[in-house]
Design an enzyme around this catalytic site. Structure first.
Site, PDB file in Angstrom:
ATOM      1  N   LYS A 151       0.850  -1.206   0.000  1.00  0.00           N
ATOM      2  CA  LYS A 151       0.000   0.000   0.000  1.00  0.00           C
ATOM      3  C   LYS A 151       0.879   1.247   0.000  1.00  0.00           C
ATOM      4  O   LYS A 151       0.660   2.178  -0.756  1.00  0.00           O
ATOM      5  CB  LYS A 151      -0.873  -0.003   1.242  1.00  0.00           C
ATOM      6  CG  LYS A 151      -1.477   1.345   1.603  1.00  0.00           C
ATOM      7  CD  LYS A 151      -2.336   1.302   2.836  1.00  0.00           C
ATOM      8  CE  LYS A 151      -1.569   1.456   4.119  1.00  0.00           C
ATOM      9  NZ  LYS A 151      -1.224   2.832   4.486  1.00  0.00           N
ATOM     10  N   ASN A 152       1.923   1.248   0.828  1.00  0.00           N
ATOM     11  CA  ASN A 152       2.733   2.456   0.991  1.00  0.00           C
ATOM     12  C   ASN A 152       3.721   2.684  -0.141  1.00  0.00           C
ATOM     13  O   ASN A 152       4.428   3.694  -0.146  1.00  0.00           O
ATOM     14  CB  ASN A 152       3.441   2.439   2.348  1.00  0.00           C
ATOM     15  CG  ASN A 152       2.445   2.620   3.483  1.00  0.00           C
ATOM     16  OD1 ASN A 152       1.281   2.951   3.239  1.00  0.00           O
ATOM     17  ND2 ASN A 152       2.873   2.379   4.703  1.00  0.00           N
ATOM     18  N   ASP A 208       5.201   0.401  12.045  1.00  0.00           N
ATOM     19  CA  ASP A 208       3.967  -0.227  11.542  1.00  0.00           C
ATOM     20  C   ASP A 208       3.827  -1.673  11.976  1.00  0.00           C
ATOM     21  O   ASP A 208       2.800  -2.289  11.726  1.00  0.00           O
ATOM     22  CB  ASP A 208       3.911  -0.149  10.009  1.00  0.00           C
ATOM     23  CG  ASP A 208       3.727   1.274   9.539  1.00  0.00           C
ATOM     24  OD1 ASP A 208       3.884   1.524   8.331  1.00  0.00           O
ATOM     25  OD2 ASP A 208       3.447   2.144  10.379  1.00  0.00           O
ATOM     26  N   ARG A 234      -4.951  10.439   4.667  1.00  0.00           N
ATOM     27  CA  ARG A 234      -3.950  11.502   4.815  1.00  0.00           C
ATOM     28  C   ARG A 234      -2.840  11.402   3.780  1.00  0.00           C
ATOM     29  O   ARG A 234      -2.200  12.398   3.447  1.00  0.00           O
ATOM     30  CB  ARG A 234      -3.393  11.500   6.219  1.00  0.00           C
ATOM     31  CG  ARG A 234      -2.770  10.183   6.643  1.00  0.00           C
ATOM     32  CD  ARG A 234      -2.045  10.323   7.961  1.00  0.00           C
ATOM     33  NE  ARG A 234      -0.924  11.230   7.825  1.00  0.00           N
ATOM     34  CZ  ARG A 234      -0.960  12.510   8.164  1.00  0.00           C
ATOM     35  NH1 ARG A 234      -2.056  13.018   8.673  1.00  0.00           N
ATOM     36  NH2 ARG A 234       0.077  13.293   7.996  1.00  0.00           N
ATOM     37  N   CYS A 257      -4.627  12.078  13.161  1.00  0.00           N
ATOM     38  CA  CYS A 257      -5.321  10.782  13.067  1.00  0.00           C
ATOM     39  C   CYS A 257      -5.102  10.111  14.427  1.00  0.00           C
ATOM     40  O   CYS A 257      -4.487  10.663  15.321  1.00  0.00           O
ATOM     41  CB  CYS A 257      -4.768   9.948  11.920  1.00  0.00           C
ATOM     42  SG  CYS A 257      -3.165   9.270  12.260  1.00  0.00           S
ATOM     43  N   ARG A 312      -8.480  -0.555   5.055  1.00  0.00           N
ATOM     44  CA  ARG A 312      -7.682   0.494   4.391  1.00  0.00           C
ATOM     45  C   ARG A 312      -6.364  -0.078   3.878  1.00  0.00           C
ATOM     46  O   ARG A 312      -5.820   0.390   2.892  1.00  0.00           O
ATOM     47  CB  ARG A 312      -7.376   1.621   5.378  1.00  0.00           C
ATOM     48  CG  ARG A 312      -8.598   2.402   5.798  1.00  0.00           C
ATOM     49  CD  ARG A 312      -8.202   3.581   6.623  1.00  0.00           C
ATOM     50  NE  ARG A 312      -7.120   4.305   5.961  1.00  0.00           N
ATOM     51  CZ  ARG A 312      -6.516   5.363   6.494  1.00  0.00           C
ATOM     52  NH1 ARG A 312      -6.881   5.802   7.682  1.00  0.00           N
ATOM     53  NH2 ARG A 312      -5.546   5.977   5.862  1.00  0.00           N
ATOM     54  N   ARG A 358       0.577  14.196  13.367  1.00  0.00           N
ATOM     55  CA  ARG A 358       1.046  13.939  11.992  1.00  0.00           C
ATOM     56  C   ARG A 358       1.053  15.214  11.150  1.00  0.00           C
ATOM     57  O   ARG A 358       0.371  15.333  10.139  1.00  0.00           O
ATOM     58  CB  ARG A 358       0.221  12.822  11.364  1.00  0.00           C
ATOM     59  CG  ARG A 358       0.318  11.590  12.250  1.00  0.00           C
ATOM     60  CD  ARG A 358      -0.133  10.343  11.646  1.00  0.00           C
ATOM     61  NE  ARG A 358       0.655   9.944  10.490  1.00  0.00           N
ATOM     62  CZ  ARG A 358       0.247   8.943   9.702  1.00  0.00           C
ATOM     63  NH1 ARG A 358      -0.892   8.369   9.933  1.00  0.00           N
ATOM     64  NH2 ARG A 358       0.967   8.591   8.679  1.00  0.00           N
TER      65      ARG A 358
HETATM   66  C1  EPZ Z   1       4.519   6.860   6.417  1.00  0.00           C
HETATM   67  O1  EPZ Z   1       3.724   7.864   7.010  1.00  0.00           O
HETATM   68  C2  EPZ Z   1       3.622   5.635   6.303  1.00  0.00           C
HETATM   69  N1  EPZ Z   1       2.486   5.956   5.429  1.00  0.00           N
HETATM   70  C3  EPZ Z   1       3.129   5.228   7.684  1.00  0.00           C
HETATM   71  O2  EPZ Z   1       2.368   4.035   7.535  1.00  0.00           O
HETATM   72  C4  EPZ Z   1       4.343   4.929   8.556  1.00  0.00           C
HETATM   73  O3  EPZ Z   1       3.904   4.627   9.870  1.00  0.00           O
HETATM   74  C5  EPZ Z   1       5.268   6.157   8.598  1.00  0.00           C
HETATM   75  O4  EPZ Z   1       5.640   6.542   7.260  1.00  0.00           O
HETATM   76  C6  EPZ Z   1       6.554   5.887   9.366  1.00  0.00           C
HETATM   77  O5  EPZ Z   1       7.229   4.807   8.784  1.00  0.00           O
HETATM   78  C7  EPZ Z   1       2.686   5.985   4.088  1.00  0.00           C
HETATM   79  O6  EPZ Z   1       3.777   5.755   3.588  1.00  0.00           O
HETATM   80  C8  EPZ Z   1       1.488   6.304   3.251  1.00  0.00           C
HETATM   81  P1  EPZ Z   1       6.437  10.281   8.447  1.00  0.00           P
HETATM   82  P2  EPZ Z   1       4.226   9.399   7.016  1.00  0.00           P
HETATM   83  O7  EPZ Z   1       6.248  11.551   7.709  1.00  0.00           O
HETATM   84  O8  EPZ Z   1       5.066   9.666   5.837  1.00  0.00           O
HETATM   85  C9  EPZ Z   1       6.812  13.538  11.809  1.00  0.00           C
HETATM   86  C10 EPZ Z   1       0.531   2.615   7.821  1.00  0.00           C
HETATM   87  O9  EPZ Z   1       0.139   2.030   8.833  1.00  0.00           O
HETATM   88  N2  EPZ Z   1       6.579  14.532  10.756  1.00  0.00           N
HETATM   89  O10 EPZ Z   1       7.580   9.391   8.078  1.00  0.00           O
HETATM   90  O11 EPZ Z   1       3.035  10.255   7.242  1.00  0.00           O
HETATM   91  C11 EPZ Z   1       5.585  12.662  12.077  1.00  0.00           C
HETATM   92  O12 EPZ Z   1       4.707  13.309  12.974  1.00  0.00           O
HETATM   93  C12 EPZ Z   1       0.981   4.066   7.911  1.00  0.00           C
HETATM   94  O13 EPZ Z   1       0.607   2.091   6.673  1.00  0.00           O
HETATM   95  C13 EPZ Z   1       6.600  15.888  11.090  1.00  0.00           C
HETATM   96  O14 EPZ Z   1       6.809  16.262  12.229  1.00  0.00           O
HETATM   97  O15 EPZ Z   1       5.128   9.417   8.309  1.00  0.00           O
HETATM   98  C14 EPZ Z   1       6.196  11.418  12.670  1.00  0.00           C
HETATM   99  O16 EPZ Z   1       6.451  11.634  14.040  1.00  0.00           O
HETATM  100  C15 EPZ Z   1       0.726   4.648   9.296  1.00  0.00           C
HETATM  101  N3  EPZ Z   1       6.368  16.801  10.118  1.00  0.00           N
HETATM  102  C16 EPZ Z   1       7.542  11.294  11.940  1.00  0.00           C
HETATM  103  O17 EPZ Z   1       7.803  12.600  11.377  1.00  0.00           O
HETATM  104  C17 EPZ Z   1       6.130  16.439   8.808  1.00  0.00           C
HETATM  105  O18 EPZ Z   1       5.944  17.320   7.947  1.00  0.00           O
HETATM  106  C18 EPZ Z   1       7.540  10.287  10.820  1.00  0.00           C
HETATM  107  O19 EPZ Z   1       6.435  10.604  10.001  1.00  0.00           O
HETATM  108  C19 EPZ Z   1       6.117  15.058   8.494  1.00  0.00           C
HETATM  109  C20 EPZ Z   1       6.347  14.121   9.476  1.00  0.00           C
END
Ligand code: EPZ
Length: 421
Positions: free
Chosen positions: A22-23, A308, A93, A117, A400, A122
């Site tokens: 999915k990702n 995850d 998202r 969420c 999802r 996030r």
């Molecule tokens: C991706 O989410 C995945 N989703 C998530 O999978 C996964 O948990 C996550 O990466 C971490 O591996 C997809 O790829 C669609 P991040 P993403 O930006 O990109 C902070 C699932 O279950 N952050 O890597 O949204 C954030 O709050 C989902 O399949 C900021 O502060 O995660 C977090 O603490 C859930 N500001 C950390 O970085 C930003 O602008 C990592 O988030 C962006 C992120």
């Protein structure tokens, strides 16, 4: 609404095919906005998030045809709309992944802020800062990111304060059409990010540093890309989830159509707990553990232990002898499954971002509620070993990201059925 009823299932056996990731599918789909040519995408997982994103792309003007439930051809040449509205973005998202491509291709776009969420706030501040660094003017108006770059985006050096998967993906796509070179420092290097780099490279974009935390992209200066057909990589988190189903019932099961290398953090941890494996280039057989020992986990970015998989291993900890500890370092609220597991008799205590789990307690089936995608799968896993039956409600969270979860588990011998409330 549907719910899943799971009966205690002492043993699983057999084999299942793992679906596409999915990702990886999500950024691949938004990357098609950069293509001047139609293309075919295969091994797409037939899950709600992918279908939601296809609906968004259609609203923007893309045309796609489903050749099979896992294979589409998509043509974005007639895309003219550049507004991703709240009603779609709030459902998923990852719609934020249209920001980079729309801005790079059209010089303007409006994308609803995704909002938080269940697992945390996030924010998308790092995505926005990166677009501004590449020359865009970005305002937040009535809950929308309004971005403009009428002269096109310029290559820049982007240093991410935190490693962000979709942030890295948005910059990769924006940089592909920008003028000049973009450097991304502290880039994510998850397999899904690597596949996006390879796809863009196959479309003619020069990218250096693939698979490292430092990427260099030379943009096409506004010229759309000639994207080649794509096969989505297997889903390492789906694979890890089924490995936990085998592990929690101490069974031997085989997963086909995987990339074992992507699962190393998961299989290393299972080995530490007491399990063995038979591994080929695209399959993996779990071998039961003579004794399942308690373990420690700290979630971190790839190639470390994936956040995850945190909830699924918490369920597994319930049957491991001793006290396991799990520290969640990426998200501030990714323990929503704890209270539901406690309702089944789990002995878990939380101290800040660390959960301590005392294994070996008798689990009793109960009505439990899914709160987010991976927490839901942890409740299903616990249901396999709890006495009696467990009803997992609000499984739209599961749908999802997991394709036909109950069918795949039935094929492994699990007593599980999907019912209507
Ligand atoms: C991706 O989410 C995945 N989703 C998530 O999978 C996964 O948990 C996550 O990466 C971490 O591996 C997809 O790829 C669609 P991040 P993403 O930006 O990109 C902070 C699932 O279950 N952050 O890597 O949204 C954030 O709050 C989902 O399949 C900021 O502060 O995660 C977090 O603490 C859930 N500001 C950390 O970085 C930003 O602008 C990592 O988030 C962006 C992120």
């Amino acid at each position: 609404m549907d719910f899943l009823k799971i009966y205690q299932t002492p043993k699983l056996s057999g084999h299942i095919d793992i679906s596409g990731a999915k990702n990886s599918a999500l950024p691949i789909l938004t990357a098609t906005l950069l293509s001047q040519t139609p293309l075919t995408i295969s091994n797409l997982p037939n899950v709600a998030d992918v279908n939601t994103l296809l609906k968004l792309l259609e609203i923007l003007g893309a045309e796609y045809q489903s050749l099979t439930p896992h294979r589409i051809t998509i043509n974005t040449q007639r895309v003219r709309e550049t507004k991703a509205t709240y009603d779609i973005v709030r459902k998923m998202r990852a719609s934020i992944l249209v920001l980079g491509p729309l801005l790079a291709r059209f010089g303007h776009c409006e994308v609803s802020l995704p909002g938080g969420c269940a697992i945390g706030a996030r924010p998308v501040d790092l995505h926005i800062k990166a677009m501004e660094k590449m020359g865009a003017k970005v305002d937040i108006q009535n809950g929308y990111i309004v971005a403009q770059a009428p002269q096109g985006l310029k290559g820049a050096t982007i240093v991410f304060d935190k490693i962000t998967v979709t942030g890295t993906e948005n910059v990769l796509m924006a940089a592909s059409l920008a003028k000049g070179k973009t450097k991304i420092i502290n880039a994510a290097k998850e397999p899904e990010v690597i596949q996006l780099c390879e796809i863009l490279q196959n479309a003619g974009v020069s990218i250096e540093g693939i698979g490292t935390h430092e990427l260099e992209i030379i943009g096409s200066d506004g010229e759309l890309l000639k994207m080649q057909d794509i096969a989505v990589i297997p889903d390492r988190i789906e694979a890890g989830t089924y490995l936990c189903a085998g592990a929690i019932t101490n069974s031997s099961i085989t997963l086909n159509k995987i990339i074992p290398h992507h699962l190393e953090a998961i299989t290393d941890k299972l080995q530490e707990i007491g399990f063995g494996f038979e591994i080929t280039h695209d399959s993996l057989t779990l071998l039961p553990a003579p004794k399942r020992k308690a373990f420690e986990i700290t979630t971190t970015e790839y190639p470390g232990f994936p956040t995850d998989m945190q909830a699924q291993f918490m369920a597994l900890a319930l049957v491991c002898e001793g006290i396991s500890s799990i520290e969640e370092k990426l998200f501030e609220n990714r323990f929503m499954h704890v209270s539901e597991l406690q309702r089944m008799g789990a002995n878990i205590t939380l101290k800040g971002h660390t959960a301590n789990i005392i294994g070996g307690e008798d689990l009793k089936g109960a009505d439990v509620m899914a709160t987010d995608l991976r927490a839901s799968s942890a409740l299903v896993l616990a249901g396999l070993v709890a006495q009696g039956s467990t009803q997992v409600h609000r499984i739209y969270h599961l749908d999802r990201g997991y394709e036909k979860l109950e069918i795949k588990l039935q094929n492994l011998g699990a007593k599980i059925e999907r019912l209507k409330e």
